[in-house]
Design an enzyme around this catalytic site. Structure first.
Site, PDB file in Angstrom:
ATOM      1  N   SER A 110       0.811  -1.445   0.098  1.00  0.00           N
ATOM      2  CA  SER A 110      -0.195  -0.621  -0.044  1.00  0.00           C
ATOM      3  C   SER A 110       0.843   1.839  -0.297  1.00  0.00           C
ATOM      4  CB  SER A 110      -1.069  -0.262   1.520  1.00  0.00           C
ATOM      5  OG  SER A 110      -1.503   0.889   1.419  1.00  0.00           O
ATOM      6  N   LYS A 259      -7.272  -0.403  -9.764  1.00  0.00           N
ATOM      7  CA  LYS A 259      -8.382  -0.890  -8.725  1.00  0.00           C
ATOM      8  C   LYS A 259      -9.714  -0.905  -8.226  1.00  0.00           C
ATOM      9  CE  LYS A 259      -7.744  -2.696  -3.714  1.00  0.00           C
ATOM     10  NZ  LYS A 259      -8.809  -1.633  -2.587  1.00  0.00           N
TER      11      LYS A 259
HETATM   12  C1  LIG Z   1      -6.979  -1.537   6.986  1.00  0.00           C
HETATM   13  C2  LIG Z   1      -7.549  -1.745   5.564  1.00  0.00           C
HETATM   14  C3  LIG Z   1      -6.648  -0.755   5.222  1.00  0.00           C
HETATM   15  C4  LIG Z   1      -6.372  -0.990   3.662  1.00  0.00           C
HETATM   16  N1  LIG Z   1      -5.816   0.428   3.049  1.00  0.00           N
HETATM   17  C5  LIG Z   1      -6.052   0.323   1.682  1.00  0.00           C
HETATM   18  C6  LIG Z   1      -5.378   1.052   1.571  1.00  0.00           C
HETATM   19  O1  LIG Z   1      -4.280   1.768   1.246  1.00  0.00           O
HETATM   20  N2  LIG Z   1      -5.035   0.809  -0.829  1.00  0.00           N
HETATM   21  C7  LIG Z   1      -5.837  -0.021  -1.005  1.00  0.00           C
HETATM   22  O2  LIG Z   1      -6.114   0.107  -2.699  1.00  0.00           O
HETATM   23  N3  LIG Z   1      -6.461  -0.523   0.265  1.00  0.00           N
HETATM   24  C8  LIG Z   1      -6.818  -1.305   1.009  1.00  0.00           C
HETATM   25  N4  LIG Z   1      -7.438  -1.515   1.675  1.00  0.00           N
HETATM   26  C9  LIG Z   1      -8.394  -2.543   0.918  1.00  0.00           C
HETATM   27  C10 LIG Z   1      -7.799  -3.669   0.249  1.00  0.00           C
HETATM   28  O3  LIG Z   1      -6.949  -3.524  -0.667  1.00  0.00           O
HETATM   29  C11 LIG Z   1      -8.584  -4.445  -0.300  1.00  0.00           C
HETATM   30  O4  LIG Z   1      -9.744  -4.265  -0.944  1.00  0.00           O
HETATM   31  C12 LIG Z   1      -9.742  -5.180   0.680  1.00  0.00           C
HETATM   32  O5  LIG Z   1      -9.188  -5.602   2.437  1.00  0.00           O
HETATM   33  C13 LIG Z   1     -10.519  -6.448   0.318  1.00  0.00           C
HETATM   34  O6  LIG Z   1     -11.614  -6.781   1.535  1.00  0.00           O
HETATM   35  P1  LIG Z   1     -10.953  -7.818   2.677  1.00  0.00           P
HETATM   36  O7  LIG Z   1     -10.478  -7.123   3.603  1.00  0.00           O
HETATM   37  O8  LIG Z   1     -12.847  -8.115   2.472  1.00  0.00           O
HETATM   38  O9  LIG Z   1     -10.527  -8.850   1.788  1.00  0.00           O
HETATM   39  C14 LIG Z   1      -7.718  -1.305   2.611  1.00  0.00           C
HETATM   40  C15 LIG Z   1      -8.381  -2.678   3.869  1.00  0.00           C
HETATM   41  C16 LIG Z   1      -8.199  -2.790   5.275  1.00  0.00           C
HETATM   42  C17 LIG Z   1      -8.912  -3.577   6.041  1.00  0.00           C
END
Ligand SMILES: Cc1cc2nc3c(=O)[nH]c(=O)nc-3n(C[C@H](O)[C@H](O)[C@H](O)COP(=O)(O)O)c2cc1C
Length: 391
Positions: A110, A259
């Site tokens: 990230s 994404k």
């Molecule tokens: C705590 C947390 C932080 C996240 N930070 C980012 C990020 O910095 N950039 C991003 O594109 N997605 C971020 N996401 C989204 C994840 O990349 C992903 O799309 C998502 O967690 C998928 O769903 P799941 O948690 O049910 O597997 C984050 C998700 C979580 C849970």
């Protein structure tokens, strides 16, 4: 850390993570926008897809290996980018990338990682992608792209579903901020989770300050580290459009993944923009609440893309069987976010390895039991999608 005992599912590891983490950190990881309707849809979306088994098929030789953007991998599982992973475990993204490398899968780092992108890149030899936001400050964005290239990230993942940071009410109620500034009313909960607190304190004293490693007072004009979250939230640019994707292509000529795609028309536009892959995602329900489950829109997007780009999906993947369903519907890979944060919280790098292993074992078992021994043998006839009334 000792090995985890008697853990057989993502849910088992989630339960351990919940016990270890203070409430505000659990809420940050588990929470979503507003009513968190999309978070539950991401799960029910998978539940509403039934598996169709074939009997008396030879499944004695099975494989879940594949190739993603030209990289041979042990399974079609990729670590999604998650910011501030050091909240789950001080080694955060470093431990996650090491676990992914060891398990033969790709990890996506990230922009808001707690370790900086160079530290993570040099910590493991596995294939790593870098997730980018196009910040208001294009010079800063270009500088980060250059750093990602120099550090050896093989693909850029442009996240497009954050024109602004959404309202996550759990975080608002908890006064969540970076670096954490616990309220007096939270001190009892912190004491109950002394192991977590002690590990974080030790890490701070050893020099790894809880922050977003890619940003420094110099590159974002931050006067005090205490304002980190506010400064970075202010960098999100609500004006970005497809023109900015063109600009990004002009400064990055490697593989590009977009994404946050949730419709067939945006998927077509993604392919037309020259991107190499469409990543279906609703940010794990953390951004726009009320959108569909990502797996619900997968079939439409597969039809729209017509094989012109790879298709990835995340959101609610908690079982190997979920991955099998998504592959049957035409995805090339499934990404996981929260599950590996549970692994990190429960047992650092080894906990992440456990999560990946569990999903791989479940995939293999599901495919054996349903009579589809390889990823190539999975197609839409292997699943049945229930309609809205559950028939
Ligand atoms: C705590 C947390 C932080 C996240 N930070 C980012 C990020 O910095 N950039 C991003 O594109 N997605 C971020 N996401 C989204 C994840 O990349 C992903 O799309 C998502 O967690 C998928 O769903 P799941 O948690 O049910 O597997 C984050 C998700 C979580 C849970």
């Amino acid at each position: 850390m000792a090995k985890l005992r008697n853990v057989h599912s993502v849910e088992d590891i989630r339960a351990i993570a919940h016990k270890r983490l203070p409430r505000a950190v659990n809420d940050f990881i588990e929470g979503g926008a507003e009513d968190e309707v999309t978070i539950s849809r991401n799960r029910s979306g998978f539940e509403n897809i039934h598996i169709v088994p074939n009997i008396l098929t030879d499944v004695s030789v099975r494989s879940i290996t594949t190739t993603i953007l030209g990289t041979k991998v042990s399974s079609p599982i990729v670590l999604s980018p998650v910011g501030l992973a050091s909240l789950a475990h001080p080694m955060g993204e470093v431990a996650a990338a090491q676990a992914a490398g060891k398990m033969g899968i790709i990890s996506t780092v990230s922009s808001s990682s707690s370790w900086n992108l160079e530290e993570i890149a040099s910590s493991s030899s596995g294939t790593k992608w870098f997730q980018l936001y196009i910040w208001r400050d294009r010079e800063l964005t270009a500088e980060i792209v250059e750093r990602a290239r120099a550090a050896g990230y093989t693909a850029l993942v442009l996240t497009v579903d954050v024109p602004i940071s959404a309202r996550r009410e759990r975080d608002l109620r908890n006064g969540f901020t970076i670096p954490p500034r616990p309220r007096v009313s939270q001190s009892g909960d912190l004491l109950k989770h002394f192991g977590w607190f002690y590990a974080q304190l030790k890490s701070e004293l050893a020099g790894h300050k809880m922050s977003m490693g890619n940003f420094t007072p110099g590159n974002v004009g931050m006067r005090s580290r205490l304002k980190m979250l506010e400064v970075v939230n202010d960098l999100f640019d609500p004006s970005i459009t497809w023109h900015d994707v063109e600009w990004l292509k002009s400064i990055w000529n490697g593989p590009l993944v977009i994404k946050g795609v949730m419709t067939a028309s945006d998927a077509k536009r993604t392919v037309a923009s020259g991107a190499d892959a469409v990543w279906i995602s609703n940010h794990g329900g953390r951004q726009l609440d009320g959108v569909s489950a990502s797996v619900t829109v997968l079939p439409d997007i597969v039809r729209a893309v017509r094989g012109k780009a790879e298709i990835y999906i995340d959101g609610g993947v908690r079982r190997g069987g979920d991955i099998v369903k998504a592959i049957a519907l035409g995805a090339n890979a499934c990404m996981i976010g929260r599950p590996y944060l549970y692994g990190l919280a429960a047992n650092g790098k080894v906990g992440v390895e456990n999560i990946i292993k569990i999903l791989q074992v479940e995939m293999d078992a599901t495919m054996a039991l349903m009579g589809r021994p390889t990823l190539e043998s999975l197609d839409a006839s292997a699943v049945r999608i229930l309609n809205e009334v559950g028939k």
